[in-house]
Design an enzyme around this catalytic site. Structure first.
Site, mmCIF file in Angstrom:
data_model
loop_
_atom_site.group_PDB
_atom_site.id
_atom_site.type_symbol
_atom_site.label_atom_id
_atom_site.label_comp_id
_atom_site.label_asym_id
_atom_site.label_seq_id
_atom_site.Cartn_x
_atom_site.Cartn_y
_atom_site.Cartn_z
ATOM 1 N N GLY A 34 -93.621 -61.237 -59.238
ATOM 2 C CA GLY A 34 -93.192 -62.625 -59.118
ATOM 3 C C GLY A 34 -91.823 -62.638 -58.484
ATOM 4 C CB SER A 64 -94.618 -56.943 -57.149
ATOM 5 O OG SER A 64 -93.966 -57.708 -56.188
ATOM 6 C CB ALA A 65 -90.720 -58.673 -59.645
ATOM 7 C CG HIS A 77 -94.940 -56.749 -51.765
ATOM 8 N ND1 HIS A 77 -96.292 -56.933 -51.956
ATOM 9 C CD2 HIS A 77 -94.343 -57.159 -52.912
ATOM 10 C CE1 HIS A 77 -96.497 -57.444 -53.174
ATOM 11 N NE2 HIS A 77 -95.342 -57.588 -53.770
ATOM 12 C CD GLU A 94 -99.024 -55.774 -49.814
ATOM 13 O OE1 GLU A 94 -100.124 -55.905 -49.258
ATOM 14 O OE2 GLU A 94 -98.312 -56.733 -50.170
#
Lengths: 235, 235
Positions: free
Chosen positions: B90, B122-123, B159, B194
């Site tokens: 997020g 991700s985050a 990413h 990714e």
């Protein structure tokens, strides 16, 4: 009675630095003797001198003299006395940190609000908004605050990019990022495409350039605003 | 003796949430009874409950129970007692702000360093680095600090996207942004594409997935590191 030009980018593809804006810049700084360049955003980490030389060359073509703010002993006094300001692009976190460190956020905001001719490109445009929170830049340094000049009553997203409908990449699109911004912030955001700029003149904010801009307001579907539209009531 | 899986993304194009990682996650959390999900990054501004339900569904397929950290009265105590942690993606600024606000940065770092099974996407991966300063996210909220967990001795860029050589857009590429980071910071940055993840096991950090990663060190030309390479000495 503001007098500013807030451009999404300094350079269009295939053109020279500031080339597409030369007539606007000439008119903005007409009769200005002492124009200050703020190179603090340092694109690519280049030196203040190197960056200022780039701006100097472009301004010389319009017969304007321009001097880097780092060449002054007292930056605050320099802002107080100058006839015009140009803040170049680069990294917004770096720019804002340095503006706070030099203690010139308030005087910059005051003078531009009172009508000092101001040109911003990219990061230099971003700081004209209420906060720098809709920048695309990496947080390479921790600024004392995200609050910026507030020359306009909303936020800006320079280099606005439309979602690539063919992308398989799972990183957020620009639109998704701005939607996330609006999940906890209320001010509108103007997505300024490259080649677009805002003109602040006679208490009016007008979208200029060939393209439309994308307008994001909290809780609503984003919409397009045509070139030459008045954005003065957006807040 | 760390035991963690740091994934660039939660979801690959055309796949279900966490699908490509299911065997790894099953193995990571083997025998864990109480797994906590940290939904603070709230992608798209969704609620903690909505986000946790997404993680619950995926974990149920592996017969794991998972509970949102917001469901506990005392998040710090929950982290102290749990058997495993998953932090979802997020907005990294939102995630880090909330981790500081809840006062759980230190205990999270301590427990993961001591071997608590940890999954980040991700985050949730970004915060495993020394700082969050190589995130791609928008600064939608002002965190008390950019310092993060420091589970690994470098920074991450999830990413990771290669420059589009055909682009006419003047916004910075990912590589340019990381170069700007290195103009004032010294720690290496791993660009995780990714489908790639880092596996932390038996004091080793190994690159996993089909793709190579791009390694950025201050002052040097970036280079590619093949899958299954050891990154333990990168610092």
């Amino acid at each position: 009675m503001k007098n500013a030009l807030l451009a999404s980018t300094s350079t269009l593809h295939g053109q020279k630095y500031l080339e597409y804006l030369l007539p606007e810049i000439s008119s903005l700084f007409n009769n200005c003797k002492e124009i200050i360049f703020i190179p603090y955003a340092r694109p690519g980490g280049i030196s203040h001198d190197e960056y200022t030389n780039l701006a100097k060359a472009a301004f010389q073509e319009m017969s304007f003299q321009i001097k880097g703010i780092h060449e002054y002993d007292n930056p605050k006094e320099a802002i107080e006395k100058c006839d015009g300001i140009f803040t170049g692009g680069g990294n917004t976190f770096l720019l804002v940190t340095k503006l706070y460190k030099e203690g010139i956020i308030d005087i910059l905001s005051k003078r531009i609000t009172e009508g000092l001719p101001y040109l911003g490109t990219s990061a230099g445009t971003n700081i004209a908004g209420l906060t720098m929170q809709t920048t695309n830049d990496m947080p390479i340094i921790y600024p004392p605050s995200f609050k910026t000049l507030g020359i306009i009553p909303f936020n800006l997203n320079p280099h606005y990019l439309d979602p690539d409908v063919n992308s398989t990449h799972k990183g957020e699109t620009r639109e998704t990022r701005i939607k996330e911004f609006h999940s906890i912030n209320t001010q509108p955001v103007v997505g300024l495409r490259e080649g677009s700029w805002l003109e602040l003149k006679n208490n009016k904010i007008t979208l200029r350039g060939d393209l439309s801009a994308r307008i994001f307001t909290a809780g609503n579907t984003p919409y397009e605003l045509e070139s030459n539209s008045d954005l003065s009531q957006l807040n």
